[in-house]
Design a protein around this motif. Structure first.
Motif, short mmCIF file in Angstrom:
data_model
loop_
_atom_site.label_atom_id
_atom_site.label_comp_id
_atom_site.label_asym_id
_atom_site.label_seq_id
_atom_site.Cartn_x
_atom_site.Cartn_y
_atom_site.Cartn_z
N SER A 1 48.82 -29.97 -14.25
CA SER A 1 49.67 -31.09 -13.84
C SER A 1 51.07 -30.62 -13.46
O SER A 1 51.47 -29.50 -13.82
CB SER A 1 49.79 -32.09 -14.99
N ALA A 2 51.79 -31.49 -12.79
CA ALA A 2 53.15 -31.17 -12.35
C ALA A 2 54.02 -30.86 -13.56
O ALA A 2 53.92 -31.53 -14.60
CB ALA A 2 53.73 -32.36 -11.60
N GLY A 3 54.85 -29.85 -13.45
CA GLY A 3 55.82 -29.55 -14.50
C GLY A 3 55.41 -28.42 -15.43
O GLY A 3 56.23 -27.92 -16.20
N ILE A 4 54.15 -28.02 -15.36
CA ILE A 4 53.70 -26.93 -16.24
C ILE A 4 54.33 -25.62 -15.78
O ILE A 4 54.36 -25.31 -14.60
CB ILE A 4 52.16 -26.87 -16.24
N ASP A 5 54.86 -24.86 -16.75
CA ASP A 5 55.55 -23.62 -16.45
C ASP A 5 54.62 -22.44 -16.74
O ASP A 5 54.54 -21.95 -17.87
CB ASP A 5 56.83 -23.55 -17.30
N TYR A 6 53.92 -21.99 -15.71
CA TYR A 6 52.97 -20.89 -15.90
C TYR A 6 53.68 -19.59 -16.29
O TYR A 6 53.11 -18.76 -16.99
CB TYR A 6 52.14 -20.66 -14.63
N ASP A 7 54.92 -19.41 -15.82
CA ASP A 7 55.67 -18.20 -16.21
C ASP A 7 55.88 -18.19 -17.72
O ASP A 7 55.72 -17.15 -18.37
CB ASP A 7 57.03 -18.14 -15.49
N ALA A 8 56.26 -19.36 -18.26
CA ALA A 8 56.52 -19.44 -19.70
C ALA A 8 55.23 -19.19 -20.48
O ALA A 8 55.23 -18.45 -21.47
CB ALA A 8 57.09 -20.82 -20.05
#
Ligand code: ADP
Length: 267
Positions: free
Chosen positions: A9-16
């Motif tokens: 979903s929108a907003g998920i931080d894959y880098d984190a």
């Protein structure tokens, strides 16, 4: 073993998520990542002129109607862009990740449902040509091979039907089945909300604890796709997973925070 599912979903931080995952992996923890990709699939499907179609079952579950063309777009995004994007991040962080779909080595296997009952304008209709199903069996051989050889598996739908046809399956429930099959001690279902909210979207209404024996009772708080997470959590704890945590993947150290008890803990 910890199974981490991160949504699409929108907003998920894959880098984190990836840097937290990489740090824990390098410290010797055994983890597997399962991911989604629904937001990006919707965007690509629109761009390709085949917009997504969502159907709601008579019991209130929403799912993507997956005709053959949708399945191909789904694979482009889930197995291509998202999966390789995560593997690339992990490789850059020094983790030897391997990205696979549930088709590869038949990791996720289930029955192909060709038709779906959907409520349209108050009437129940039967739609045919659907490529969906539910994971009923997890074949862990390939995963164990990879883990033993030091690779971190990054898994994504689709699954394989018993006949070898690709089927779209829910990622949360696939991750739950995986956690059960691997006897994982924890399953993290990370998304773009702090956890299960009693009064969605009020983030102050976070439910902190759900007793393992009573998960289904909390279905009433979950709307649409959150229902699948609650269902997945119920299946995981029923299958012997000690802890399932609905956590926030928007920032910080999503895995560490969830394991430290942030979010909704089912145990
Ligand atoms: P993902 O693709 O990240 O796995 P989904 O979109 O499938 O996530 O499901 C999470 C979404 O469910 C949230 O973004 C939120 O919009 C919705 N939702 C519905 N009801 C609730 C609830 N009670 N608590 C939290 N989120 C909810």
């Amino acid at each position: 073993m910890i199974v981490v599912k991160v949504g699409g979903s929108a907003g998920i931080d894959y880098d984190a998520v990836c840097s937290d995952l990489a740090a824990r992996w390098k410290a010797g923890e055994r983890l597997i990542l399962v991911h989604g990709g629904s937001g990006e699939t919707n965007r690509v499907a629109e761009a390709l002129g085949h917009p997504p179609k969502f159907v709601t079952s008579p019991s209130g579950y929403t799912s993507r109607f997956t005709d053959r063309q949708t399945l191909e777009i789904f694979e482009m995004v889930y197995c291509g862009k998202i999966n390789k994007g995560i593997v690339e991040r992990l490789q850059r962080l020094g983790v030897n990740a391997v990205g696979l779909s549930g088709l590869d080595g038949r990791i996720f296997e289930g029955r192909h449902k060709d038709s779906v009952r959907a409520v349209e304008n108050g009437k129940v209709k039967v739609l045919r040509g659907d490529h969906t199903g539910t994971v009923e069996r997890v074949n862990t051989g390939l995963i164990e091979l990879l883990l033993t050889a030091g690779y971190l598996p990054v898994l994504t739908p689709p699954a394989s039907s018993y006949e070898g046809v690709a089927i779209n399956v829910d990622g949360d429930r696939a991750a739950a089945a995986l956690a059960v099959a691997l006897k994982a001690e924890a399953l993290l279902l990370l998304s773009n909300v702090p956890g299960l909210l009693r009064e969605y979207p009020d983030e102050a209404s976070l439910i902190r604890q759900i007793p393992a024996g009573n998960v289904e009772a909390y279905l009433e708080f979950a709307q649409d796709r959150m229902k699948k997470k609650v269902l997945g959590a119920a299946e995981a704890v029923a299958g012997g997973v000690q802890r399932v945590i609905f956590g926030d993947a928007r920032a910080g150290q999503p895995i560490t925070a969830a394991l430290n008890g942030a979010g909704t803990v089912v145990s």
